[in-house]
Design an enzyme around this catalytic site. Structure first.
Site, short mmCIF file in Angstrom:
data_model
loop_
_atom_site.label_atom_id
_atom_site.label_comp_id
_atom_site.label_asym_id
_atom_site.label_seq_id
_atom_site.Cartn_x
_atom_site.Cartn_y
_atom_site.Cartn_z
N CYS B 62 -31.30 3.77 -18.73
CA CYS B 62 -32.39 2.94 -19.75
C CYS B 62 -33.40 2.75 -19.01
CB CYS B 62 -31.74 2.04 -20.66
SG CYS B 62 -31.20 0.77 -20.15
N ALA B 65 -33.07 -0.45 -16.91
CA ALA B 65 -31.83 -0.30 -15.49
C ALA B 65 -33.30 0.69 -14.91
CB ALA B 65 -31.12 0.86 -15.76
N ARG B 96 -26.31 -2.35 -6.43
CA ARG B 96 -27.55 -0.76 -5.50
C ARG B 96 -27.34 -0.92 -4.23
NH1 ARG B 96 -32.57 1.50 -6.02
NH2 ARG B 96 -32.35 3.60 -6.39
N HIS B 195 -39.81 3.27 -14.85
CA HIS B 195 -40.01 3.02 -13.54
C HIS B 195 -41.37 3.36 -13.99
CE1 HIS B 195 -36.63 5.69 -12.11
NE2 HIS B 195 -36.40 4.66 -11.58
#
Lengths: 72, 494
Positions: B62, B65, B96, B195
């Site tokens: 999403c 994220a 990550r 992003h």
């Protein structure tokens, strides 16, 4: 009337980039592209037409400009 | 099995699409394609960045994220508040493996989880007061924090909290940048919009902070590494190559990066973009406002590294260009030894990839250096421009799949029979149970780094130990295996 970022690619062609539309096309022709003015009808390689009132003196690229759809 | 021809691949796609109802079939057909290198623009063969079909299994994330997990999270000297219920922050914490240097909890906060832990009353009465209190508390408990970002989770947008006002007020009070990020999870079709929103927040709240400040001494060799998240140390393996070339890396975005590095980035001479998908927006902005050119590079595998180093050096003077050649020469013996060792073990193996960001196209070169062939690739959340770049990298008549569903991916694997799959954790155990060697390529299967020459050695070793692992020969229980000669006997008696 999207905001369009115009920038030059490595080959020196002008790119027509609309961030939110996920669109990046090369500009194939600009109606007025002289040392005094830049603008008018702009045709992209995908065949779509856009319009911007001629700007003088020409802008330095990259820059963000507001275009109209050519068929409006 | 031999590589599929164009017709066979086309038939395979048709066959896989058969199970869908008409409407879903029509939609999914646009996301699957056979690669044709002669096509200049990907939109003629594949559609991407569209909403996933309800009812299919997708592995997309999403907007939260994309912003907290990818772009903002790795900035180590800032605290990133997961503003909303507790789960989003907990599940995106440190998964990550964005490595960093520092004392966690003192001057760096990368692996910590800060959340406003919304309860029912916060949804009913609003969470702005809680946020203000939280920011004050963070500043008291962690006085070395350089800034705070507020990463919105879904409820913030739904209840209409004014996080911008709180951030402005608290920013003045504490005299530190407090960045509100409107990355509510429901925005957009995948993490990709996250992003973009994160880039826009950096543009609005960070980039201009030092515009009038000339105290930073620049050199003509300043560069910034953008879109390298230092997964398993990737950015470090890339950085040393650039530094050996004589360039000065001013900023790392955002793996092992700091707030001040980001503020200084407009002062560099060249922005180097590794992950184009997540950071192209800010690079375009810096090009427009500050005249900083940007270029994409690829540090996976010696062929692409050499290509990229030369391309980067071409932006600078002859000393740098000569240095680039020296760097390539210095590592030649090292990588040739690796290729000599692993290539015979991996030659001709087929790989299918399904990852996100830059990997579905960037790692192709590294596999080819090892003599392996990528027969299918796809992105979770790419846009057209990513596929434009992919078409040239992939071989003719190979498979392209966008936002592939669980079903499609399994069927493709059954038919194409690759020797290795590179995808995420959600796919990993399914394919391992099917008996196909698998690498988790989002965070290098807890290995890494894979960037640079140092990373290539690890990459080659990892691929070898996965593909040639003896366990793949033991997929069948011994009593189910026909013994030598027995198979014929059974066949004869039947």
């Amino acid at each position: 009337m999207p905001n369009v970022m115009i920038r030059k690619n490595d080959a020196g062609d002008l790119l027509f980039y609309v961030a939110k539309k996920d669109m990046e096309e090369t500009i194939s022709s600009v109606e007025m592209d002289t040392p005094e003015t830049w603008g008018g009808d702009v045709v992209l390689t995908d065949g779509s037409r856009w319009y911007i009132d001629p700007i003088s003196p020409p802008p330095t690229f990259p820059t963000t400009l507001r275009f109209k759809r050519g068929d409006e | 099995m031999a590589t599929l021809t164009r017709e066979e691949t086309q038939n395979l796609i048709q066959e896989v699409l058969e199970v869908y109802p008409d409407k879903a079939k029509k939609d999914r057909a646009k996301h699957l394609a056979v690669n044709d290198q002669s096509i200049e623009q990907s939109k003629k063969c594949i559609i991407s960045n569209r909403k996933s079909q309800p009812g299919v299994m997708t592995v997309r994330g999403c907007a939260y994220a994309g912003s907290k997990g990818v772009v903002w999270g790795p900035i180590k000297d800032m605290v990133h508040i997961s503003h909303g219920p507790v789960g989003c922050g907990a599940y995106s914490r440190a998964g990550r493996r964005n490595y960093y240097v520092g004392h966690t909890g003192v001057n760096t906060f990368g692996t910590m989880n800060f959340t406003s832990d919304f309860q029912e009353k916060d949804i009913v009465f609003g969470g702005d007061k809680k946020l203000a209190k939280l920011i004050t508390e963070i500043n008291e408990l962690f006085p070395l924090v350089k800034g705070i970002s507020v990463q919105s989770e879904c409820p913030i947008g739904l209840i209409g909290d004014d996080i911008e006002a709180v951030s402005k007020k608290m920013g003045k009070e504490l005299d530190k940048p407090i960045v509100p990020v409107r990355c509510e999870g429901f925005r957009g079709v995948s993490q990709s919009l996250g992003h973009h929103i994160a880039n826009d927040a950096i543009r609005d709240w960070v980039i201009g902070n030092r515009d009038g400040d000339t105290s930073f001494e620049t050199t003509k060799y300043d560069v910034a590494v953008i879109g390298d998240y230092n997964i398993g140390g990737d950015a470090w393996a890339s950085r040393i190559l650039l530094e050996e070339m004589g360039l000065r890396v001013v900023a790392q975005w955002s793996g092992d990066g700091t707030l001040s590095e980001m503020e200084l980035t407009p002062k560099v001479k060249l922005n180097l973009i590794h992950c184009y998908r997540s950071m192209n927006y800010i690079s375009r902005f810096m090009e427009e406002k500050y005249g900083v050119p940007w270029m994409e590079y690829n540090f996976f595998g010696p062929t692409k590294i050499a290509e990229s180093l030369r391309k980067i050096a071409a932006f600078f003077d002859e000393t740098i260009q000569a240095n680039a050649e020296k760097v390539i020469e210095k590592y030649t013996a090292e990588y040739e030894a690796i290729i000599a060792k692993y290539r015979p073990r991996l030659e001709g193996k087929k790989v299918m990839l399904y990852v996100g960001g830059l990997r579905p196209r960037h790692v192709i070169g590294a596999y080819e250096d090892l003599g392996m062939e990528v027969v299918g690739t796809g992105y979770e959340f790419a846009h057209n421009d990513d596929y434009d770049r992919t078409i040239k990298e992939m071989g003719d008549a190979t498979l392209l799949y966008d936002d592939v569903t669980g079903y499609e991916f399994e069927e493709f694997v059954k038919k194409v029979k690759p020797d290795l799959i590179g995808s995420g954790i959600k796919e990993k155990y399914i394919f391992q149970k099917m008996g196909v060697p698998f690498r988790q390529m989002h965070s290098w299967d807890y290995s890494g780094p894979y960037h640079g020459y140092d990373g290539f050695a690890i990459f080659a070793r990892d691929m070898d130990m996965t593909v040639n692992n003896p366990c793949w020969k033991s997929m069948q229980a011994p009593w189910q295996k026909p013994a030598e000669g027995e198979a014929e006997a059974v066949a004869a008696s039947a």
